[in-house]
Design an enzyme around this catalytic site. Sequence first.
Site, PDB file in Angstrom:
ATOM      1  N   LYS A 103       5.208  17.737 -12.813  1.00 11.04           N
ATOM      2  CA  LYS A 103       5.074  16.980 -11.559  1.00 11.04           C
ATOM      3  C   LYS A 103       4.289  17.815 -10.556  1.00 11.04           C
ATOM      4  O   LYS A 103       4.531  19.022 -10.432  1.00 11.04           O
ATOM      5  CB  LYS A 103       6.473  16.654 -11.026  1.00 11.04           C
ATOM      6  CG  LYS A 103       6.500  15.769  -9.783  1.00 11.04           C
ATOM      7  CD  LYS A 103       7.937  15.427  -9.374  1.00 11.04           C
ATOM      8  CE  LYS A 103       7.981  14.489  -8.172  1.00 11.04           C
ATOM      9  NZ  LYS A 103       9.361  14.123  -7.794  1.00 11.04           N
ATOM     10  N   SER A 138      14.879  10.324  -7.398  1.00  9.90           N
ATOM     11  CA  SER A 138      13.472  10.414  -7.809  1.00  9.90           C
ATOM     12  C   SER A 138      13.244  10.776  -9.265  1.00  9.90           C
ATOM     13  O   SER A 138      12.114  10.696  -9.743  1.00  9.90           O
ATOM     14  CB  SER A 138      12.731  11.422  -6.935  1.00  9.90           C
ATOM     15  OG  SER A 138      12.390  10.840  -5.701  1.00  9.90           O
ATOM     16  N   SER A 191      10.325   9.027  -6.847  1.00  7.39           N
ATOM     17  CA  SER A 191       9.009   9.581  -6.651  1.00  7.39           C
ATOM     18  C   SER A 191       8.367  10.142  -7.917  1.00  7.39           C
ATOM     19  O   SER A 191       7.151  10.285  -7.958  1.00  7.39           O
ATOM     20  CB  SER A 191       9.063  10.689  -5.597  1.00  7.39           C
ATOM     21  OG  SER A 191       9.752  11.840  -6.090  1.00  7.39           O
TER      22      SER A 191
END
Lengths: 95, 490
Positions: B78, B183, B159
């Site tokens: 990420k 998330s 997210s």
Amino acid sequence: MSLDKKAVRAIAELARIEIPDEDLDHLAGELSGILQFVEQLAEVDTTGIAPMSSVADLTLPLRKDEVTDGGQVAAVLANAPDADDGFFTVPKVVE
Amino acid sequence: MTKLTNLTIAQARDKMAKGEFTALELTEAHITAMQAKRSLGAYITETAEQAREEAKASDLRRQAGQIGALEGIPLGIKDLFCTKGVQTTAASHILEGFKPPYESTVSGKLKAAGSVMLGKLNLDEFAMGSSNMTSYYGKVVNPWKSKSDPAKLLVPGGSSGGSAAAVAARIAMGATGTDTGGSIRQPAAFCGITGIKPTYGRCSRWGIVAFASSLDQAGPMARDVRDCAIMLGSMAGHDAKDSTSAPLPVPNFEAALTGDIRGLKVGIPKEYRPDGLSDEILRVWEQGIEWLKAAGATPVEISLPHTKYALPTYYIVAPAEASSNLARYDGLRFGQRVEGKTLDDMYKKSRAAGFGSEVRRRIMIGTYVLSAGYYDAYYSKAQKVRRLIAEDFTKAFQDVDVILTPTAPSAAFGMDENTDDPVTMWLNDVFTIPTSLAGLPGLSLPAGLNADGLPLGLQLIGRPFDEETVFKVAGVMESAANFTALPEGV
């Protein structure tokens, strides 16, 4: 709590974010809506409850007071938008 | 032969150990797939060349008998984890071009375990969002399509939307995520994969771009429960550089997958049935309870009475911490700068140009609730309610070993839905936020499909630092669910 344009301008000033005048009305509406949503917490009885700042049930660990890092001026400045002679640069702050 | 990109991490690990293929072959297959599926927008930065070099080095290590837990496994990271020398943006314009001179602890541990980095995965800007639509670098498309309207573009959740989409689309074997209010879990549910937010303090936060420091926690996202257990084993552990990192040994999570949950008590919170919750979600939840019963566990109704206050509590605490953390973006030390006449002018212009609207909104809310005159009424109040929410779980865990809930109130929604009102968007995290506020481990796994053919997830919540029980129960549910559906093109 309902925020007006003046209040939004003051918050933007504190947050150091420039906001065009034409956005203020819209933002005031959005932020007021959010505040109204969170204000339902007022109905919870929190008498005698201590604020919880972290779930980590830890005392802050201390390490020996010794130098473990440093001397990396070039690496520290490598991402600066503007650096000069080993320093970050800023607009003039003293008249 | 099965396509290399369709293997799980455990399968690839075992096959490489037998010499069936090399890390370089496995990495090449993923690079090809990653490049073929660029239309998903899952990666912000691809690092194919670096991945090839890392894979070659991995093959050499293997020949020398040095075999890490993730030796030769290609992963996506990420873009919230700082990676040495590789652009790290947090999906924000303000960090465009930022190349960290250091590696985050978690991504460094994954490297040390032998893994290969394919690239940096897209996310909501500064991890603020539930749809991956707030990224400056473009939206991420969910690889799943709805049966009734296949042309409709669905969100992957957020997210960690790039991470979830990449794992689902088989363009990474596994990925790192971070979870502040859901998330990891909500995008895992939307994309039909498994993800776990471990206990707060299990993984070091050092080198992860901070959103809300008392809530942020890294975790793995992968195809199945075993792969998450393998990855978490390499990501977790005490780190002196994060003062909230727990000084605890890391258990063998994979060994927890015994398949035996006889006698365990599973809490079913009665407050997790808000008005309007869809029948589809209720049905898959009921099905989950039946699976656990059949395996010898006992469902117990529990009460978490402050559940309805978790969302408003979170939307005071998280923005407050974000407004402090994001004060560092000043156009001075790193990231984008817009010149101004004075120092303040430079700050304001740089931050106005650098932050998107959701981030700006949250910074402003945070600034307001921390400001003189409002601190007690908002921030301090929310911190007190947070304690009540955490105590609800402490009490419940006196009677049960694990808690089962839905992960999200719906399946993946369309890109044009839920966008008008920020509060409506936030409702996506209604089942995940309480766990975050209490710092507990929460895992989402795919449990079934809705009528439209889209994945639905169930969440298992455990006691602090008892990820092992969560993994054990998840393993049993996974076998019972037998979720074999795949998104289009896989």
